[in-house]
Design a protein around this motif. Structure first.
Motif, PDB file in Angstrom:
ATOM      1  N   ILE A 193      38.655  15.724  42.232  1.00  0.00           N
ATOM      2  CA  ILE A 193      39.363  14.513  42.660  1.00  0.00           C
ATOM      3  C   ILE A 193      38.588  13.275  42.216  1.00  0.00           C
ATOM      4  O   ILE A 193      39.150  12.338  41.627  1.00  0.00           O
ATOM      5  CB  ILE A 193      39.556  14.503  44.194  1.00  0.00           C
ATOM      6  N   ASN A 194      37.286  13.281  42.459  1.00  0.00           N
ATOM      7  CA  ASN A 194      36.457  12.142  42.054  1.00  0.00           C
ATOM      8  C   ASN A 194      36.369  12.005  40.547  1.00  0.00           C
ATOM      9  O   ASN A 194      36.519  10.909  39.992  1.00  0.00           O
ATOM     10  CB  ASN A 194      35.041  12.286  42.621  1.00  0.00           C
ATOM     11  N   SER A 195      36.121  13.114  39.870  1.00  0.00           N
ATOM     12  CA  SER A 195      35.814  13.026  38.442  1.00  0.00           C
ATOM     13  C   SER A 195      37.047  12.866  37.560  1.00  0.00           C
ATOM     14  O   SER A 195      36.944  12.350  36.444  1.00  0.00           O
ATOM     15  CB  SER A 195      35.029  14.271  38.005  1.00  0.00           C
ATOM     16  N   ARG A 196      38.231  13.280  38.032  1.00  0.00           N
ATOM     17  CA  ARG A 196      39.390  13.291  37.156  1.00  0.00           C
ATOM     18  C   ARG A 196      40.626  12.561  37.701  1.00  0.00           C
ATOM     19  O   ARG A 196      41.568  12.323  36.963  1.00  0.00           O
ATOM     20  CB  ARG A 196      39.800  14.748  36.848  1.00  0.00           C
ATOM     21  N   GLU A 197      40.638  12.181  38.965  1.00  0.00           N
ATOM     22  CA  GLU A 197      41.866  11.626  39.529  1.00  0.00           C
ATOM     23  C   GLU A 197      41.717  10.220  40.096  1.00  0.00           C
ATOM     24  O   GLU A 197      42.723   9.569  40.360  1.00  0.00           O
ATOM     25  CB  GLU A 197      42.405  12.557  40.621  1.00  0.00           C
ATOM     26  N   MET A 198      40.507   9.757  40.247  1.00  0.00           N
ATOM     27  CA  MET A 198      40.314   8.442  40.841  1.00  0.00           C
ATOM     28  C   MET A 198      39.894   7.426  39.796  1.00  0.00           C
ATOM     29  O   MET A 198      39.185   7.756  38.831  1.00  0.00           O
ATOM     30  CB  MET A 198      39.257   8.502  41.960  1.00  0.00           C
ATOM     31  N   ASP A 199      40.336   6.192  39.984  1.00  0.00           N
ATOM     32  CA  ASP A 199      39.905   5.082  39.144  1.00  0.00           C
ATOM     33  C   ASP A 199      38.377   4.995  39.210  1.00  0.00           C
ATOM     34  O   ASP A 199      37.795   4.979  40.302  1.00  0.00           O
ATOM     35  CB  ASP A 199      40.536   3.791  39.692  1.00  0.00           C
ATOM     36  N   PRO A 200      37.703   4.952  38.050  1.00  0.00           N
ATOM     37  CA  PRO A 200      36.232   4.884  38.066  1.00  0.00           C
ATOM     38  C   PRO A 200      35.682   3.697  38.850  1.00  0.00           C
ATOM     39  O   PRO A 200      34.530   3.719  39.304  1.00  0.00           O
ATOM     40  CB  PRO A 200      35.876   4.781  36.578  1.00  0.00           C
ATOM     41  N   HIS A 201      36.501   2.645  39.013  1.00  0.00           N
ATOM     42  CA  HIS A 201      36.048   1.468  39.748  1.00  0.00           C
ATOM     43  C   HIS A 201      36.290   1.596  41.250  1.00  0.00           C
ATOM     44  O   HIS A 201      35.847   0.765  42.027  1.00  0.00           O
ATOM     45  CB  HIS A 201      36.750   0.217  39.218  1.00  0.00           C
ATOM     46  N   SER A 202      37.007   2.633  41.644  1.00  0.00           N
ATOM     47  CA  SER A 202      37.246   2.853  43.067  1.00  0.00           C
ATOM     48  C   SER A 202      36.037   3.523  43.692  1.00  0.00           C
ATOM     49  O   SER A 202      35.277   4.228  43.037  1.00  0.00           O
ATOM     50  CB  SER A 202      38.481   3.749  43.275  1.00  0.00           C
ATOM     51  N   ALA A 251      37.098  31.164  57.215  1.00  0.00           N
ATOM     52  CA  ALA A 251      35.964  30.362  56.738  1.00  0.00           C
ATOM     53  C   ALA A 251      36.326  28.897  56.984  1.00  0.00           C
ATOM     54  O   ALA A 251      37.488  28.501  56.805  1.00  0.00           O
ATOM     55  CB  ALA A 251      35.693  30.609  55.260  1.00  0.00           C
ATOM     56  N   GLU A 252      35.339  28.089  57.367  1.00  0.00           N
ATOM     57  CA  GLU A 252      35.612  26.704  57.722  1.00  0.00           C
ATOM     58  C   GLU A 252      34.654  25.758  57.003  1.00  0.00           C
ATOM     59  O   GLU A 252      33.484  26.088  56.765  1.00  0.00           O
ATOM     60  CB  GLU A 252      35.493  26.502  59.234  1.00  0.00           C
ATOM     61  N   MET A 253      35.167  24.570  56.701  1.00  0.00           N
ATOM     62  CA  MET A 253      34.366  23.515  56.084  1.00  0.00           C
ATOM     63  C   MET A 253      34.619  22.216  56.834  1.00  0.00           C
ATOM     64  O   MET A 253      35.743  21.917  57.220  1.00  0.00           O
ATOM     65  CB  MET A 253      34.744  23.330  54.608  1.00  0.00           C
ATOM     66  N   TRP A 254      33.555  21.453  57.022  1.00  0.00           N
ATOM     67  CA  TRP A 254      33.651  20.140  57.636  1.00  0.00           C
ATOM     68  C   TRP A 254      32.956  19.118  56.740  1.00  0.00           C
ATOM     69  O   TRP A 254      31.955  19.433  56.096  1.00  0.00           O
ATOM     70  CB  TRP A 254      32.960  20.108  58.992  1.00  0.00           C
ATOM     71  N   GLY A 255      33.467  17.918  56.716  1.00  0.00           N
ATOM     72  CA  GLY A 255      32.821  16.889  55.900  1.00  0.00           C
ATOM     73  C   GLY A 255      33.345  15.505  56.214  1.00  0.00           C
ATOM     74  O   GLY A 255      34.064  15.291  57.206  1.00  0.00           O
ATOM     75  N   THR A 256      32.987  14.558  55.366  1.00  0.00           N
ATOM     76  CA  THR A 256      33.377  13.157  55.571  1.00  0.00           C
ATOM     77  C   THR A 256      33.983  12.577  54.305  1.00  0.00           C
ATOM     78  O   THR A 256      33.644  12.982  53.180  1.00  0.00           O
ATOM     79  CB  THR A 256      32.172  12.290  55.979  1.00  0.00           C
ATOM     80  N   ILE A 257      34.875  11.611  54.506  1.00  0.00           N
ATOM     81  CA  ILE A 257      35.481  10.835  53.420  1.00  0.00           C
ATOM     82  C   ILE A 257      35.107   9.382  53.634  1.00  0.00           C
ATOM     83  O   ILE A 257      35.248   8.860  54.744  1.00  0.00           O
ATOM     84  CB  ILE A 257      37.020  10.949  53.435  1.00  0.00           C
ATOM     85  N   ARG A 258      34.646   8.712  52.591  1.00  0.00           N
ATOM     86  CA  ARG A 258      34.249   7.304  52.708  1.00  0.00           C
ATOM     87  C   ARG A 258      34.897   6.493  51.585  1.00  0.00           C
ATOM     88  O   ARG A 258      34.870   6.912  50.425  1.00  0.00           O
ATOM     89  CB  ARG A 258      32.725   7.152  52.650  1.00  0.00           C
ATOM     90  N   THR A 259      35.446   5.339  51.949  1.00  0.00           N
ATOM     91  CA  THR A 259      36.027   4.430  50.956  1.00  0.00           C
ATOM     92  C   THR A 259      35.695   2.999  51.357  1.00  0.00           C
ATOM     93  O   THR A 259      35.230   2.739  52.464  1.00  0.00           O
ATOM     94  CB  THR A 259      37.564   4.572  50.864  1.00  0.00           C
ATOM     95  N   ILE A 260      35.958   2.073  50.448  1.00  0.00           N
ATOM     96  CA  ILE A 260      35.788   0.651  50.774  1.00  0.00           C
ATOM     97  C   ILE A 260      37.117  -0.082  50.604  1.00  0.00           C
ATOM     98  O   ILE A 260      37.163  -1.260  50.289  1.00  0.00           O
ATOM     99  CB  ILE A 260      34.690  -0.009  49.916  1.00  0.00           C
ATOM    100  N   ASP A 261      38.182   0.633  50.826  1.00  0.00           N
ATOM    101  CA  ASP A 261      39.534   0.089  50.734  1.00  0.00           C
ATOM    102  C   ASP A 261      40.042  -0.208  52.141  1.00  0.00           C
ATOM    103  O   ASP A 261      40.340   0.720  52.901  1.00  0.00           O
ATOM    104  CB  ASP A 261      40.444   1.110  50.046  1.00  0.00           C
ATOM    105  N   PRO A 262      40.136  -1.479  52.537  1.00  0.00           N
ATOM    106  CA  PRO A 262      40.548  -1.791  53.912  1.00  0.00           C
ATOM    107  C   PRO A 262      41.963  -1.325  54.229  1.00  0.00           C
ATOM    108  O   PRO A 262      42.303  -1.108  55.389  1.00  0.00           O
ATOM    109  CB  PRO A 262      40.425  -3.320  53.987  1.00  0.00           C
ATOM    110  N   GLU A 263      42.803  -1.168  53.195  1.00  0.00           N
ATOM    111  CA  GLU A 263      44.163  -0.674  53.422  1.00  0.00           C
ATOM    112  C   GLU A 263      44.225   0.852  53.374  1.00  0.00           C
ATOM    113  O   GLU A 263      45.274   1.451  53.611  1.00  0.00           O
ATOM    114  CB  GLU A 263      45.107  -1.267  52.380  1.00  0.00           C
ATOM    115  N   ASN A 264      43.092   1.485  53.037  1.00  0.00           N
ATOM    116  CA  ASN A 264      42.940   2.939  53.024  1.00  0.00           C
ATOM    117  C   ASN A 264      43.877   3.655  52.055  1.00  0.00           C
ATOM    118  O   ASN A 264      44.220   4.821  52.244  1.00  0.00           O
ATOM    119  CB  ASN A 264      43.125   3.519  54.434  1.00  0.00           C
ATOM    120  N   LYS A 265      44.276   2.981  50.961  1.00  0.00           N
ATOM    121  CA  LYS A 265      45.113   3.652  49.961  1.00  0.00           C
ATOM    122  C   LYS A 265      44.333   4.739  49.234  1.00  0.00           C
ATOM    123  O   LYS A 265      44.889   5.796  48.898  1.00  0.00           O
ATOM    124  CB  LYS A 265      45.646   2.619  48.968  1.00  0.00           C
ATOM    125  N   VAL A 266      43.053   4.472  48.988  1.00  0.00           N
ATOM    126  CA  VAL A 266      42.214   5.502  48.362  1.00  0.00           C
ATOM    127  C   VAL A 266      42.093   6.697  49.298  1.00  0.00           C
ATOM    128  O   VAL A 266      42.169   7.861  48.877  1.00  0.00           O
ATOM    129  CB  VAL A 266      40.823   4.930  48.019  1.00  0.00           C
TER     130      VAL A 266
END
Length: 464
Positions: free
Chosen positions: A286-295, A317-332
């Motif tokens: 997702i990071n390397s191929r689907e997101m704007d490099p400036h995002s 099997a379970e996984m837990w983690g976090t998502i972080r962005t700097i988009d105040p509208e949370n579109k990312v």
């Protein structure tokens, strides 16, 4: 150097005070101490009148906090005359809450009101008309086994004040005592917030929902956070510019369902571990191929759990983690939600499994008010001179990836979040926040109390 933008009258008062005390410069900080006919520096200032009482706070009398180290130790984990007070996790910190409340009663002769599930509010001032400013200090600990080696380490297994919130609590106790002692001089009201559950992003929204910003209505909000292990002298105050300064954060939880069985017969099972491992790898695309490099979009799996025996294929099997962005509208964030769900379910299906994806505990970006950031730089320069630093010199003006639940407040009222350096590697503080060996330079506690108090006093006097 002492620099100030205040009136000539206050300037003359400062000159008079400096003439009566000795000035010591170290670590980029000005600490004024001294004696005059057997009187302490604080006593000299108090004798000089109301404006001088404000200067006392700005000067940061180190002796003030040296008398309070017993309660600081108590907050951090042991000692303090009443026995150990353990470092407790998040909202489950009633013992610490009671300790703080008792200290506030002793210092200020009144019972502080509760706010929300485990918060405390203290009001100072209100004797004169004016605005209301909020000062916040968080109190919660982390699920970490402490290895700091300090005498007052946590006595509770698996619980540690590894982010410095005990420092914030102690600094706020000092600020509360200072401000209550001089509340007749405050040109408005100071609301001091002792907040739980910052690490799980639940304390701030809970207190807001229970009236934090009302009665009296808050006009501006301020927080400080200590930093350890940074290449900065202890006691430096880092002041950000305006705009987004910290990322949003959200928790995710992925559960992969398969079919368990004996480890010797994988053909009779559906292995969820294999599917979950491939999901984890596929998400990196997702990071390397689907997101704007400036995002800015970072998601991290911090916990992966499956099974309890080496010869058993588990059901899940379970996984837990976090998502972080700097988009105040949370579109990312919405894009990441969509693609994480599609990838997890698609990859799980390819391995004959199913997957459930959930998101929770969203915390927005921290938004710093431009005008309040300008006030902060002025006031902190008055307080510590060259010890006040424009944070953009370190960050290049870019938001940090860390998150802070005071961001909820920043979306409601003008807010500024500052940092206070609490030791570097050369000073013996090599580890950063959340490390089991992190230590904080508690010599800066008096400066933290002074910074909280000085900001409140100055802002109220300029914003009538």
């Amino acid at each position: 150097m002492w620099r100030t933008q205040r009136s000539e009258a206050v300037g003359r008062l400062q000159q008079q005070f400096r003439a009566q005390t000795g000035q010591l410069l170290h670590g980029g900080r000005a600490i004024l101490k001294g004696k005059d006919g057997g009187q302490t520096a604080s006593e000299i200032v108090l004798r000089a009148g109301p404006c001088a009482a404000a200067v006392q706070v700005a000067l940061g009398d180190e002796g003030f906090f040296s008398q309070r180290m017993d309660q600081v130790v108590a907050v951090q984990g042991a000692g303090g005359g009443e026995g150990a007070v353990p470092a407790l996790l998040a909202a489950k910190q009633q013992a610490l809450l009671r300790r703080v409340a008792r200290q506030l009663v002793r210092d200020n002769a009144h019972d502080p009101p509760a706010c929300g599930k485990a918060g405390i509010l203290v009001l100072a001032g209100g004797k004169k008309p004016g605005k209301t400013i909020l000062l916040r200090g968080d109190m919660d600990a982390l699920p970490v086994q402490e290895e700091s080696g300090v005498d007052f380490a946590s006595e509770v297994p698996g619980r540690m004040h590894g982010c410095g919130h005990d420092m914030h609590t102690a600094m706020m106790l000092g600020a509360a005592k200072l401000l209550k002692a001089h509340e007749e001089e405050l040109e408005g009201t100071v609301k001091l917030e002792f907040q739980p559950a910052e690490e799980i992003f639940q304390g701030s929204p809970d207190m807001i929902a229970n009236g934090l910003l009302e009665d009296p209505k808050v006009d501006a909000a301020v927080m400080f956070h200590v930093l350890a292990g940074m290449p900065l002298p202890s006691g430096m105050v880092l002041v950000p510019g305006g705009g987004i300064t910290m990322a949003s954060c959200e928790q995710y939880h992925i559960t992969v369902h398969g079919k368990g069985g004996h480890g010797s017969m994988p053909e009779a099972c559906i292995d969820p571990i294999t599917a979950a491992a491939h999901i984890h790898i596929a998400l990196q695309e997702i990071n390397s191929r689907e997101m704007d490099p400036h995002s800015f979009g970072v998601f991290t799996t911090g916990r992966f759990q499956a099974g309890a025996a080496s010869n058993v294929i588990p059901d899940t099997a379970e996984m837990w983690g976090t998502i972080r962005t700097i988009d105040p509208e949370n579109k990312v964030g919405e894009l990441i939600h969509k693609r994480m769900t599609e990838i997890a379910q698609g990859v799980a299906a390819a391995y004959r499994c199913t997957a459930e994806v959930g998101f929770s505990d969203y915390c927005p970006c921290m938004v710093v008010d431009h005008a309040l950031a300008g006030n902060a730089m002025t006031y902190m320069t008055e307080l510590v001179g060259q010890g006040a630093m424009d944070m953009s010199k370190l960050t290049g003006g870019k938001p940090g990836g860390g998150s802070e639940d005071f961001a909820f407040v920043s979306h409601e009222v003008p807010t500024v979040s500052m940092f206070l350096s609490a030791g570097n590697a050369k000073e013996g503080y090599a580890y950063g926040q959340h490390h089991p060996k992190v230590k904080f330079d508690d010599r800066i506690l008096y400066e933290g109390s002074a910074a909280y108090s000085w900001f409140a006093l100055r802002w109220l006097s300029e914003h009538k």
